[in-house]
Design an enzyme around this catalytic site. Sequence first.
Site, PDB file in Angstrom:
ATOM      1  N   SER A 107       0.839  -1.202   0.000  1.00 55.45           N
ATOM      2  CA  SER A 107       0.000   0.000   0.000  1.00 55.45           C
ATOM      3  C   SER A 107       0.880   1.260   0.000  1.00 55.45           C
ATOM      4  O   SER A 107       1.734   1.417  -0.884  1.00 55.45           O
ATOM      5  CB  SER A 107      -0.953  -0.058   1.190  1.00 55.45           C
ATOM      6  OG  SER A 107      -1.964   0.903   1.094  1.00 55.45           O
ATOM      7  N   ASP A 138      -9.168  -5.046  -5.107  1.00 52.72           N
ATOM      8  CA  ASP A 138      -8.381  -4.008  -4.437  1.00 52.72           C
ATOM      9  C   ASP A 138      -8.798  -2.613  -4.871  1.00 52.72           C
ATOM     10  O   ASP A 138      -9.176  -2.391  -6.035  1.00 52.72           O
ATOM     11  CB  ASP A 138      -6.907  -4.223  -4.766  1.00 52.72           C
ATOM     12  CG  ASP A 138      -5.957  -3.524  -3.826  1.00 52.72           C
ATOM     13  OD1 ASP A 138      -6.426  -2.754  -2.957  1.00 52.72           O
ATOM     14  OD2 ASP A 138      -4.744  -3.743  -3.961  1.00 52.72           O
ATOM     15  N   HIS A 198      -6.911  -6.091  -0.554  1.00 55.42           N
ATOM     16  CA  HIS A 198      -5.706  -5.268  -0.426  1.00 55.42           C
ATOM     17  C   HIS A 198      -4.567  -5.965   0.321  1.00 55.42           C
ATOM     18  O   HIS A 198      -3.467  -5.426   0.378  1.00 55.42           O
ATOM     19  CB  HIS A 198      -6.110  -3.986   0.312  1.00 55.42           C
ATOM     20  CG  HIS A 198      -5.151  -2.852   0.217  1.00 55.42           C
ATOM     21  ND1 HIS A 198      -4.775  -2.259  -0.978  1.00 55.42           N
ATOM     22  CD2 HIS A 198      -4.480  -2.161   1.190  1.00 55.42           C
ATOM     23  CE1 HIS A 198      -3.930  -1.267  -0.734  1.00 55.42           C
ATOM     24  NE2 HIS A 198      -3.728  -1.192   0.562  1.00 55.42           N
TER      25      HIS A 198
END
Length: 290
Positions: free
Chosen positions: A99, A237, A264
């Site tokens: 991320s 995601d 994610h």
Amino acid sequence: MTQGMIAVPGGNVWFARVGGGTGLPLLAVHGGPGLPHDYMISLRRLADEREVIFWDQLGCGRSERPSATQLWTMERAVAEMDAVVKALGLNRFHIFGNSWGGMLAQQYALDVPSGAASLTISNSFASIPEFSKTVARLKSELDPATQSAIDRHEAAGTLYAPEYRAAIRTWNETHLCRVRPWPPELEGAFRTMNNELYRTMFGPSNFRIVGTIRGWDVLDRLVKIAVPTLILAARYDECVPEHMWEMHTRIPDSRFELFESTAHMPFIEEPEKFDRVMRDFLAAHDAARA
């Protein structure tokens, strides 16, 4: 496990070194910005083959939480990562970034000469302007009541209203982690998140990115990433697989893996495939350049 503190620009950060083995160390770069490393603790499964190194970025978790908001920039975060690498004596090592951590890892790989043997970009983006367009589109695909709650409360600034928090929970359970219930380490990470850090760098939410990294974009520079790179994308995601595929096409000789049941966090949502892919990739590059 060994742990301690490291001086970085702006304060001191906590680190832990876990496991061992013959493989090169793996440095785990967590997301947020503002979350602690805890939600990625399942990467310890890889510590039977190599040392896995975690650190809480400045302002997060067990690290110091300075109040100076001018610290929360990409440039300072890159300098922090470089300080951690040097303090730990990492001459040859692998990088894993999830991320926001994947964004930081990209910037580090582009700007800082190091002994990195490989780079794994997990569920991330290379352009905040493109990410903003994507989340707007994904929000439009939510049910009308959820969309309305997000829009009304963001316009009013009532981001702690129960209705808004329920709407964000719907978003998170759709595009962040689809495991039910969420594991304790993920719930705990969100409970202790440094929201001021997040707001300064991103903004009030992913739907309104107005912070210090609002213009961040390295998409056209990805061709200059010179280390073997693994791209981990996921079907559900918020960092959509189409964008991550474009990143893959721009990074020379990179490898792309799609997780069909994941939002994610593939290390939580599809752990068996995640471990298999990571072990294979890391082992293949343990003998990479110094």
